[in-house]
Write a protein that holds these residues in place. Structure first.
Motif, PDB file in Angstrom:
ATOM      1  N   TYR A  35       0.838  -1.202   0.000  1.00 45.20           N
ATOM      2  CA  TYR A  35       0.000   0.000   0.000  1.00 45.20           C
ATOM      3  C   TYR A  35       0.877   1.257   0.000  1.00 45.20           C
ATOM      4  O   TYR A  35       0.651   2.188  -0.784  1.00 45.20           O
ATOM      5  N   ILE A  46       2.722   7.185   5.113  1.00 41.70           N
ATOM      6  CA  ILE A  46       1.841   6.024   5.293  1.00 41.70           C
ATOM      7  C   ILE A  46       2.483   5.019   6.249  1.00 41.70           C
ATOM      8  O   ILE A  46       1.835   4.500   7.163  1.00 41.70           O
ATOM      9  N   HIS A  78      -7.556  -1.695   5.198  1.00 47.73           N
ATOM     10  CA  HIS A  78      -8.704  -0.788   5.089  1.00 47.73           C
ATOM     11  C   HIS A  78      -9.981  -1.578   4.881  1.00 47.73           C
ATOM     12  O   HIS A  78      -9.958  -2.627   4.234  1.00 47.73           O
ATOM     13  N   MET A  81     -14.833   1.154   2.895  1.00 53.02           N
ATOM     14  CA  MET A  81     -14.974   2.609   2.849  1.00 53.02           C
ATOM     15  C   MET A  81     -13.628   3.324   2.924  1.00 53.02           C
ATOM     16  O   MET A  81     -13.561   4.539   2.805  1.00 53.02           O
ATOM     17  N   GLY A  82     -12.575   2.579   3.183  1.00 51.54           N
ATOM     18  CA  GLY A  82     -11.259   3.189   3.331  1.00 51.54           C
ATOM     19  C   GLY A  82     -10.841   3.383   4.775  1.00 51.54           C
ATOM     20  O   GLY A  82      -9.736   3.846   5.053  1.00 51.54           O
ATOM     21  N   ARG A  83     -11.722   3.012   5.692  1.00 53.55           N
ATOM     22  CA  ARG A  83     -11.395   3.167   7.116  1.00 53.55           C
ATOM     23  C   ARG A  83     -10.337   2.154   7.525  1.00 53.55           C
ATOM     24  O   ARG A  83     -10.412   0.982   7.138  1.00 53.55           O
ATOM     25  N   PRO A  84      -9.346   2.586   8.317  1.00 50.69           N
ATOM     26  CA  PRO A  84      -8.319   1.616   8.721  1.00 50.69           C
ATOM     27  C   PRO A  84      -8.865   0.575   9.692  1.00 50.69           C
ATOM     28  O   PRO A  84      -9.674   0.893  10.569  1.00 50.69           O
ATOM     29  N   ILE A 106      -6.303   6.984  11.763  1.00 50.13           N
ATOM     30  CA  ILE A 106      -4.949   7.425  11.391  1.00 50.13           C
ATOM     31  C   ILE A 106      -5.057   8.759  10.663  1.00 50.13           C
ATOM     32  O   ILE A 106      -5.997   8.971   9.884  1.00 50.13           O
ATOM     33  N   SER A 107      -4.085   9.645  10.901  1.00 48.96           N
ATOM     34  CA  SER A 107      -3.978  10.873  10.103  1.00 48.96           C
ATOM     35  C   SER A 107      -2.497  11.137   9.866  1.00 48.96           C
ATOM     36  O   SER A 107      -1.666  10.826  10.725  1.00 48.96           O
ATOM     37  N   HIS A 108      -2.169  11.649   8.673  1.00 51.01           N
ATOM     38  CA  HIS A 108      -0.756  11.992   8.453  1.00 51.01           C
ATOM     39  C   HIS A 108      -0.610  13.197   7.548  1.00 51.01           C
ATOM     40  O   HIS A 108      -1.444  13.467   6.688  1.00 51.01           O
TER      41      HIS A 108
HETATM   42  C1  COA Z   1     -10.685   9.975   3.408  1.00 53.90           C
HETATM   43  C2  COA Z   1     -10.494  11.166   4.342  1.00 53.90           C
HETATM   44  C3  COA Z   1     -11.250  10.912   5.638  1.00 53.90           C
HETATM   45  C4  COA Z   1      -8.984  11.331   4.662  1.00 53.90           C
HETATM   46  O1  COA Z   1      -8.750  12.510   5.421  1.00 53.90           O
HETATM   47  P1  COA Z   1      -7.571  13.511   5.038  1.00 53.90           P
HETATM   48  O2  COA Z   1      -7.646  14.684   5.949  1.00 53.90           O
HETATM   49  O3  COA Z   1      -7.552  13.722   3.568  1.00 53.90           O
HETATM   50  O4  COA Z   1      -6.232  12.689   5.364  1.00 53.90           O
HETATM   51  P2  COA Z   1      -5.665  12.192   6.764  1.00 53.90           P
HETATM   52  O5  COA Z   1      -4.175  12.108   6.657  1.00 53.90           O
HETATM   53  O6  COA Z   1      -6.198  12.940   7.934  1.00 53.90           O
HETATM   54  O7  COA Z   1      -6.263  10.725   6.878  1.00 53.90           O
HETATM   55  C5  COA Z   1      -5.792   9.712   6.027  1.00 53.90           C
HETATM   56  C6  COA Z   1      -6.250   8.424   6.637  1.00 53.90           C
HETATM   57  O8  COA Z   1      -7.664   8.440   6.783  1.00 53.90           O
HETATM   58  C7  COA Z   1      -8.078   7.078   6.910  1.00 53.90           C
HETATM   59  N1  COA Z   1      -9.332   6.934   6.195  1.00 53.90           N
HETATM   60  C8  COA Z   1      -9.542   6.882   4.876  1.00 53.90           C
HETATM   61  N2  COA Z   1     -10.854   6.715   4.611  1.00 53.90           N
HETATM   62  C9  COA Z   1     -11.480   6.648   5.801  1.00 53.90           C
HETATM   63  C10 COA Z   1     -12.835   6.448   6.194  1.00 53.90           C
HETATM   64  N3  COA Z   1     -13.826   6.263   5.305  1.00 53.90           N
HETATM   65  N4  COA Z   1     -13.156   6.418   7.512  1.00 53.90           N
HETATM   66  C11 COA Z   1     -12.171   6.563   8.433  1.00 53.90           C
HETATM   67  N5  COA Z   1     -10.845   6.756   8.117  1.00 53.90           N
HETATM   68  C12 COA Z   1     -10.523   6.803   6.813  1.00 53.90           C
HETATM   69  C13 COA Z   1      -6.974   6.216   6.333  1.00 53.90           C
HETATM   70  O9  COA Z   1      -6.380   5.464   7.381  1.00 53.90           O
HETATM   71  C14 COA Z   1      -5.976   7.227   5.773  1.00 53.90           C
HETATM   72  O10 COA Z   1      -4.627   6.903   5.957  1.00 53.90           O
HETATM   73  P3  COA Z   1      -3.962   5.689   5.131  1.00 53.90           P
HETATM   74  O11 COA Z   1      -4.355   5.859   3.702  1.00 53.90           O
HETATM   75  O12 COA Z   1      -2.490   5.846   5.379  1.00 53.90           O
HETATM   76  O13 COA Z   1      -4.512   4.437   5.766  1.00 53.90           O
HETATM   77  C15 COA Z   1     -11.015  12.463   3.685  1.00 53.90           C
HETATM   78  O14 COA Z   1     -10.216  12.738   2.562  1.00 53.90           O
HETATM   79  C16 COA Z   1     -12.469  12.409   3.228  1.00 53.90           C
HETATM   80  O15 COA Z   1     -13.388  12.456   4.059  1.00 53.90           O
HETATM   81  N6  COA Z   1     -12.682  12.341   1.920  1.00 53.90           N
HETATM   82  C17 COA Z   1     -14.032  12.294   1.346  1.00 53.90           C
HETATM   83  C18 COA Z   1     -14.527  10.889   1.212  1.00 53.90           C
HETATM   84  C19 COA Z   1     -13.612  10.082   0.364  1.00 53.90           C
HETATM   85  O16 COA Z   1     -12.980  10.524  -0.559  1.00 53.90           O
HETATM   86  N7  COA Z   1     -13.554   8.795   0.690  1.00 53.90           N
HETATM   87  C20 COA Z   1     -12.681   7.899  -0.015  1.00 53.90           C
HETATM   88  C21 COA Z   1     -12.917   6.472   0.440  1.00 53.90           C
HETATM   89  S1  COA Z   1     -14.538   5.933   0.000  1.00 53.90           S
END
Ligand code: COA
Length: 122
Positions: A35, A46, A78, A81-84, A106-108
């Motif tokens: 990944y 990541i 994941h 939905m992309g949630r970890p 997780i956030s980065h």
């Molecule tokens: C996906 C989203 C939550 C990420 O937040 P961000 O501020 O851009 O980035 P951050 O660094 O704070 O968070 C990234 C992490 O969020 C987590 N994440 C991704 N999708 C998530 C979800 N549906 N629920 C919870 N956590 C999620 C992942 O762990 C990711 O890190 P990783 O890729 O290394 O595992 C945000 O971009 C969002 O809400 N996007 C709109 C919906 C979307 O595009 N969803 C895509 C998947 S369906």
């Protein structure tokens, strides 16, 4: 019932230095490495996020990361939905209380990665 909460923060540059100098890449599962490799611009972020998740898991358990644990068997994947989600090998699952559920977030950014883990009685 919440059994434990753990949080951790990792400096991305620090993890990069450790990846160069130490053999810590094997702390990450093949899936975690694949990944991270699929997103080269964010690779270190990541991996730092996954390192933070492993540390946060140890904190949520109350023991911290134990030296005898194979860290690549505490794997972040994941859901649809992309949630970890934290996937544990059979031997790592044995460190959890019976029927416990593990939640992870997780956030980065370029500089830091952070993770929070909650362990709940299932
Ligand atoms: C996906 C989203 C939550 C990420 O937040 P961000 O501020 O851009 O980035 P951050 O660094 O704070 O968070 C990234 C992490 O969020 C987590 N994440 C991704 N999708 C998530 C979800 N549906 N629920 C919870 N956590 C999620 C992942 O762990 C990711 O890190 P990783 O890729 O290394 O595992 C945000 O971009 C969002 O809400 N996007 C709109 C919906 C979307 O595009 N969803 C895509 C998947 S369906």
């Amino acid at each position: 019932m919440i059994l434990g909460v753990g949080i951790d923060i990792v400096e991305v540059a620090d993890l990069e230095r450790r990846l160069e100098r130490e053999t810590i890449l094997n702390a990450f599962s093949a899936g975690e490495q694949e990944y991270a490799d699929s997103l080269p611009l964010q690779r270190s972020e990541i991996l730092a996020g996954r390192w933070a998740a492993k540390e946060a898991f140890g904190k949520a358990l109350g023991s911290g990361l134990r030296t005898e644990w194979p860290l690549n068997e505490i794997e972040v994947a994941h859901d649809a939905m992309g949630r970890p989600v934290i996937l544990l090998s059979a031997r790592m699952a044995r460190v959890l209380p019976f029927k416990a559920k593990v939640h992870c977030s997780i956030s980065h950014s370029r500089a830091y990665a952070t993770a929070c883990v909650v362990i709940e009685q299932g």
